[in-house]
Design an enzyme around this catalytic site. Sequence first.
Site, PDB file in Angstrom:
ATOM      1  N   LYS A 111       0.821  -1.218   0.000  1.00  0.00           N
ATOM      2  CA  LYS A 111       0.000   0.000   0.000  1.00  0.00           C
ATOM      3  C   LYS A 111       0.848   1.257   0.000  1.00  0.00           C
ATOM      4  O   LYS A 111       0.481   2.253  -0.628  1.00  0.00           O
ATOM      5  CB  LYS A 111      -0.962   0.002   1.197  1.00  0.00           C
ATOM      6  CG  LYS A 111      -2.087  -1.017   1.027  1.00  0.00           C
ATOM      7  CD  LYS A 111      -3.289  -0.700   1.871  1.00  0.00           C
ATOM      8  CE  LYS A 111      -4.456  -1.588   1.419  1.00  0.00           C
ATOM      9  NZ  LYS A 111      -5.670  -1.351   2.152  1.00  0.00           N
ATOM     10  N   LYS A 194      -3.772  -8.131  -6.700  1.00  0.00           N
ATOM     11  CA  LYS A 194      -5.041  -8.493  -6.072  1.00  0.00           C
ATOM     12  C   LYS A 194      -6.156  -7.500  -6.448  1.00  0.00           C
ATOM     13  O   LYS A 194      -5.905  -6.308  -6.547  1.00  0.00           O
ATOM     14  CB  LYS A 194      -4.803  -8.484  -4.556  1.00  0.00           C
ATOM     15  CG  LYS A 194      -6.005  -8.520  -3.689  1.00  0.00           C
ATOM     16  CD  LYS A 194      -5.633  -8.407  -2.226  1.00  0.00           C
ATOM     17  CE  LYS A 194      -6.045  -7.078  -1.631  1.00  0.00           C
ATOM     18  NZ  LYS A 194      -7.471  -6.764  -1.710  1.00  0.00           N
ATOM     19  N   LYS A 197     -10.972  -2.934  -3.526  1.00  0.00           N
ATOM     20  CA  LYS A 197     -12.013  -1.907  -3.689  1.00  0.00           C
ATOM     21  C   LYS A 197     -11.422  -0.518  -3.746  1.00  0.00           C
ATOM     22  O   LYS A 197     -12.061   0.416  -4.219  1.00  0.00           O
ATOM     23  CB  LYS A 197     -13.091  -2.048  -2.613  1.00  0.00           C
ATOM     24  CG  LYS A 197     -12.669  -1.715  -1.209  1.00  0.00           C
ATOM     25  CD  LYS A 197     -13.855  -1.819  -0.277  1.00  0.00           C
ATOM     26  CE  LYS A 197     -13.681  -2.922   0.734  1.00  0.00           C
ATOM     27  NZ  LYS A 197     -12.474  -2.760   1.595  1.00  0.00           N
TER      28      LYS A 197
HETATM   29  P1  ATP Z   1      -8.695  -2.014   0.361  1.00  0.00           P
HETATM   30  O1  ATP Z   1      -8.205  -1.900  -1.054  1.00  0.00           O
HETATM   31  O2  ATP Z   1      -9.272  -0.737   0.900  1.00  0.00           O
HETATM   32  O3  ATP Z   1      -7.687  -2.654   1.287  1.00  0.00           O
HETATM   33  P2  ATP Z   1      -9.921  -4.574  -0.030  1.00  0.00           P
HETATM   34  O4  ATP Z   1     -10.670  -4.815  -1.276  1.00  0.00           O
HETATM   35  O5  ATP Z   1      -8.551  -5.164   0.121  1.00  0.00           O
HETATM   36  O6  ATP Z   1      -9.934  -3.014   0.263  1.00  0.00           O
HETATM   37  P3  ATP Z   1     -10.570  -5.161   2.753  1.00  0.00           P
HETATM   38  O7  ATP Z   1     -11.653  -4.382   3.419  1.00  0.00           O
HETATM   39  O8  ATP Z   1      -9.154  -4.777   3.029  1.00  0.00           O
HETATM   40  O9  ATP Z   1     -10.857  -5.120   1.168  1.00  0.00           O
HETATM   41  O10 ATP Z   1     -10.748  -6.698   3.096  1.00  0.00           O
HETATM   42  C1  ATP Z   1     -12.001  -7.286   3.442  1.00  0.00           C
HETATM   43  C2  ATP Z   1     -11.927  -8.800   3.295  1.00  0.00           C
HETATM   44  O11 ATP Z   1     -11.894  -9.153   1.898  1.00  0.00           O
HETATM   45  C3  ATP Z   1     -10.678  -9.432   3.919  1.00  0.00           C
HETATM   46  O12 ATP Z   1     -11.068 -10.656   4.520  1.00  0.00           O
HETATM   47  C4  ATP Z   1      -9.784  -9.698   2.743  1.00  0.00           C
HETATM   48  O13 ATP Z   1      -8.895 -10.772   2.958  1.00  0.00           O
HETATM   49  C5  ATP Z   1     -10.796 -10.030   1.649  1.00  0.00           C
HETATM   50  N1  ATP Z   1     -10.284  -9.709   0.309  1.00  0.00           N
HETATM   51  C6  ATP Z   1      -9.901  -8.492  -0.124  1.00  0.00           C
HETATM   52  N2  ATP Z   1      -9.517  -8.551  -1.417  1.00  0.00           N
HETATM   53  C7  ATP Z   1      -9.646  -9.847  -1.793  1.00  0.00           C
HETATM   54  C8  ATP Z   1      -9.392 -10.535  -3.009  1.00  0.00           C
HETATM   55  N3  ATP Z   1      -8.935  -9.894  -4.080  1.00  0.00           N
HETATM   56  N4  ATP Z   1      -9.657 -11.866  -3.053  1.00  0.00           N
HETATM   57  C9  ATP Z   1     -10.133 -12.527  -1.958  1.00  0.00           C
HETATM   58  N5  ATP Z   1     -10.382 -11.932  -0.778  1.00  0.00           N
HETATM   59  C10 ATP Z   1     -10.154 -10.599  -0.683  1.00  0.00           C
HETATM   60 MG    MG Z   2      -7.395  -4.718   1.875  1.00  0.00          MG
END
Ligand code: ATP
Ligand code: MG
Length: 331
Positions: A111, A194, A197
């Site tokens: 990040k 990955k 969001k």
């Molecule tokens: P950000 O980019 O703000 O970190 P994010 O999409 O990574 O958002 P988080 O809120 O950090 O989402 O994570 C929420 C849940 O979703 C966690 O359990 C994380 O492991 C899971 N997760 C996030 N991205 C993925 C992905 N690409 N595939 C599978 N699981 C995911």
């Molecule tokens: Mg995340």
Amino acid sequence: MQRIFSGIQPSGIPQLGNYLGAIRNWVNLQADHECVFCLVDMHAITVWQDPAKLRSQTLTQAAILLASGIDAEKHILFNQSAVSAHARLAWIFNCVTRLGWLNRMTQFKDKAGKDRENHSSGLYVYPNLMAADILAYKATRVPVGEDQKQHLELTNDIAQKFNHDYGLEFFPTVEALIPPAAARVMSLRDGTKKMSKSDPSAQSRIEMTDDADTIALKIRRAKTDTDVLPADEAGLEGRPEAKNLVTIYAALADTSIADVLSQHEGQGFGPFKQALTDVVVNTIAPIAQETTRLMQDENHLVKTLRSGAARAQAIAEPIVSEVEKIVGFVK
Ligand code: ATP
Ligand code: MG
């Protein structure tokens, strides 16, 4: 019954990876666990969030979780900042975790990138707050995507060091529940990154509120290679984008990668992407529709979160008060 804790940041609209890696499993685990689900707004502000957007994203996320099948009456759904135990325990953990442990965290490196000096100290100590989220409830199981595995290992290191330093068996061991399939959904624009969001490109992800046309367009534009689909999984090696699309298809259709390939072997990506669009729309459309309905009553969403926070507080307050006494704070 084992207690589950899991969280999601209101840092954007949940994407398909969040659904497959986390939310879908949360829904299933409700049957035989006591669940605490948290919209981790304090984690979200470790990177800049526009205040009005943070508020609306938190409520949208609550609606999406309810629409996906989270039962906020039988279980607990709330936003993190409403229960002060998280911040209090996180501070104590800031004093337990060693800098060397945090320096090894790959999420911070991903990040912060090359601009490390300009990121908030909150982003750096993020894993300590995550450990506090879980351990404030003495939760023993945490359903997460594969990207959070390292943070859960750190949670156990923190718990062990606390127990050792204060000479008690206070915190339990925490088990990560990582789904067997689609535990790391990749970006539609880059199969080595990955899906997130908070990725600046909305084209890189499918959001849980996207309509059928948007989903079709994003999948049509998804990066692929020029080969046809192979006969078996070995044929996907070195083809991260192809592997990602097939993995998503298999996870949503509740089947194996081998099965998807046997049905689509020899096909180009044109027809496969159309079939994939149908599978994605079938999952997302009903959730998006119910989300829209729930969003019409903001008051109800706020009340649901408040009721969850009161019940979360009732569990966490005695645990964190006890920790404060153990540490030697006058209470
Ligand atoms: P950000 O980019 O703000 O970190 P994010 O999409 O990574 O958002 P988080 O809120 O950090 O989402 O994570 C929420 C849940 O979703 C966690 O359990 C994380 O492991 C899971 N997760 C996030 N991205 C993925 C992905 N690409 N595939 C599978 N699981 C995911
Ligand atoms: Mg995340």
